[in-house]
Design a protein around this motif. Structure first.
Motif, PDB file in Angstrom:
ATOM      1  N   PRO A  59      14.842 -19.806  90.023  1.00 22.85           N
ATOM      2  CA  PRO A  59      15.285 -20.102  91.528  1.00 22.85           C
ATOM      3  C   PRO A  59      17.025 -19.625  91.510  1.00 22.85           C
ATOM      4  O   PRO A  59      17.414 -19.254  92.425  1.00 22.85           O
ATOM      5  N   LEU A  60      17.679 -20.403  90.428  1.00 26.45           N
ATOM      6  CA  LEU A  60      19.294 -20.019  90.704  1.00 26.45           C
ATOM      7  C   LEU A  60      19.477 -18.418  90.500  1.00 26.45           C
ATOM      8  O   LEU A  60      20.383 -18.101  91.155  1.00 26.45           O
ATOM      9  N   GLY A  61      18.853 -17.889  89.608  1.00 26.28           N
ATOM     10  CA  GLY A  61      18.965 -16.202  89.592  1.00 26.28           C
ATOM     11  C   GLY A  61      18.616 -15.534  90.863  1.00 26.28           C
ATOM     12  O   GLY A  61      19.266 -14.651  91.327  1.00 26.28           O
ATOM     13  N   GLU A  62      17.549 -16.210  91.631  1.00 23.94           N
ATOM     14  CA  GLU A  62      17.184 -15.475  92.822  1.00 23.94           C
ATOM     15  C   GLU A  62      18.201 -15.614  93.979  1.00 23.94           C
ATOM     16  O   GLU A  62      18.741 -14.869  94.653  1.00 23.94           O
ATOM     17  N   ARG A  63      18.676 -16.751  93.818  1.00 24.05           N
ATOM     18  CA  ARG A  63      19.826 -17.130  94.990  1.00 24.05           C
ATOM     19  C   ARG A  63      21.060 -16.343  94.582  1.00 24.05           C
ATOM     20  O   ARG A  63      21.614 -15.556  95.600  1.00 24.05           O
ATOM     21  N   LEU A  64      21.553 -16.118  93.300  1.00 25.47           N
ATOM     22  CA  LEU A  64      22.771 -15.221  93.021  1.00 25.47           C
ATOM     23  C   LEU A  64      22.411 -13.807  93.120  1.00 25.47           C
ATOM     24  O   LEU A  64      23.005 -13.127  93.619  1.00 25.47           O
ATOM     25  N   ARG A  65      21.043 -13.389  93.016  1.00 31.39           N
ATOM     26  CA  ARG A  65      20.965 -11.903  93.185  1.00 31.39           C
ATOM     27  C   ARG A  65      20.899 -11.571  94.939  1.00 31.39           C
ATOM     28  O   ARG A  65      21.609 -10.554  95.170  1.00 31.39           O
ATOM     29  N   ASP A  66      20.353 -12.683  95.531  1.00 33.49           N
ATOM     30  CA  ASP A  66      20.397 -12.526  97.055  1.00 33.49           C
ATOM     31  C   ASP A  66      21.853 -12.547  97.556  1.00 33.49           C
ATOM     32  O   ASP A  66      22.029 -11.719  98.672  1.00 33.49           O
ATOM     33  N   GLY A  67      22.789 -13.257  97.060  1.00 31.27           N
ATOM     34  CA  GLY A  67      24.074 -13.348  97.322  1.00 31.27           C
ATOM     35  C   GLY A  67      25.027 -12.033  96.925  1.00 31.27           C
ATOM     36  O   GLY A  67      25.875 -11.787  97.795  1.00 31.27           O
TER      37      GLY A  67
END
Length: 299
Positions: A59-67
């Motif tokens: 989930p942390l990786g997904e938020r970083l990708r989306d940002g």
């Protein structure tokens, strides 16, 4: 994170495979692993879940990708526009192709190219087998994605994009259709459909030979001007044709079968350009073709 580290992270987030990411970015898998571990240490948490079989975003990786992704796209577009202006990548780029899979690659590259170089228009057109090099030699095309090598003066071979195993397209009720494989000697058992026009002999010998390797004559079948005629002629029982195995995905229809060859060379497809040289626009487009052609999963 440095720009290259962000690029590696975003590529891995898309590919979810360290080897494919390394191949795509022309780095080593260990380099990808090092960058991700460094980013995770800096951020303070895992960005990917790794097992022996799979890689997935946390989930942390997904938020970083989306940002990061929108900003990365904007930066890349700004760089591409500057490169285009500096190199003179403007005007119209005309690309020819000979097969549907070459067309798919040409269109995929054109979509990316237009996003990167807004001042350059890309046109795509089909080239017929009865005049395979005429448009390129007459200056009607900047590049061509086609069978290689090109055995004619005035045309230069560029990088190979696909190496395709070959198959024989035969009528569904022909005895060869029941085989698991065929050989080049089996070409003596059915009339070969051939193109009209002045096709170079070396090209005919490679793709549609008049004799088998052992010297048996290959019967002559009807001729065609446009490829769309060939499956219809085969389905009518009038002859056979040597094709790439991939053709079965594009040209399957009732009345025909595709039987792989157990011998003989591959059918190679690559970039052709005028011997006079390439424009900056053409060179940039070729770089895209190479990247996209070798991207895993393209088949």
């Amino acid at each position: 994170m440095e720009f290259r580290d962000i690029e590696i992270f975003l590529a891995l987030a898309e590919e979810l495979h360290f080897g494919r990411t390394a191949e795509r970015l022309h780095v080593t898998p260990s380099r990808v692993s090092h960058v991700i571990k460094k980013a995770e240490r800096r951020i303070g948490g895992p960005l990917f879940e790794r097992t022996s079989r799979t890689v997935s975003l946390t989930p942390l990786g997904e938020r970083l990708r989306d940002g990061l992704q929108p900003a990365h796209v904007q930066i890349q577009q700004a760089v591409d526009r500057a490169v285009a202006e500096a190199r003179g990548i403007t005007g119209t780029l005309t690309i020819g192709y000979t097969t549907p899979w070459c067309a798919d690659l040409a269109l995929q590259a054109a979509e990316v190219f237009r996003d990167r170089y807004a001042d350059c228009t890309v046109r795509i057109q089909e080239i017929q087998f009865h005049d395979p090099y005429g448009p390129l030699r007459r200056g009607e095309l900047d590049l061509q994605i086609a069978e290689v090598p090109a055995p004619v003066p005035g045309v230069t071979d560029g990088p190979v994009l696909f190496r395709e195993p070959r198959a024989l397209m035969v009528p569904a009720d022909h005895p060869l259709a029941a085989r698991d494989t065929v050989s080049l000697e089996d070409l003596a058992e059915a009339p070969m459909i051939k193109p009209r026009g002045e096709v170079p002999k070396i090209l005919m010998d490679l793709h549609l030979p008049a004799h088998t390797p052992m010297g048996s004559p290959v019967p002559a079948g009807p001729t065609f001007s446009f490829w769309a005629e060939v499956p219809a002629l085969v389905a009518a029982g009038l002859g056979v044709s040597v094709v790439a195995c991939r053709a079965a995905r594009f040209h399957s229809r009732p009345g025909i079968a595709f039987v792989p060859f157990q011998d003989g060379p591959t059918l190679d497809y690559g970039v052709l350009w005028p011997a006079t040289g390439q424009t900056p626009s053409a060179l940039a487009y070729v770089d895209l073709l190479v990247d996209l052609a070798y991207k895993p999963g393209d088949d």
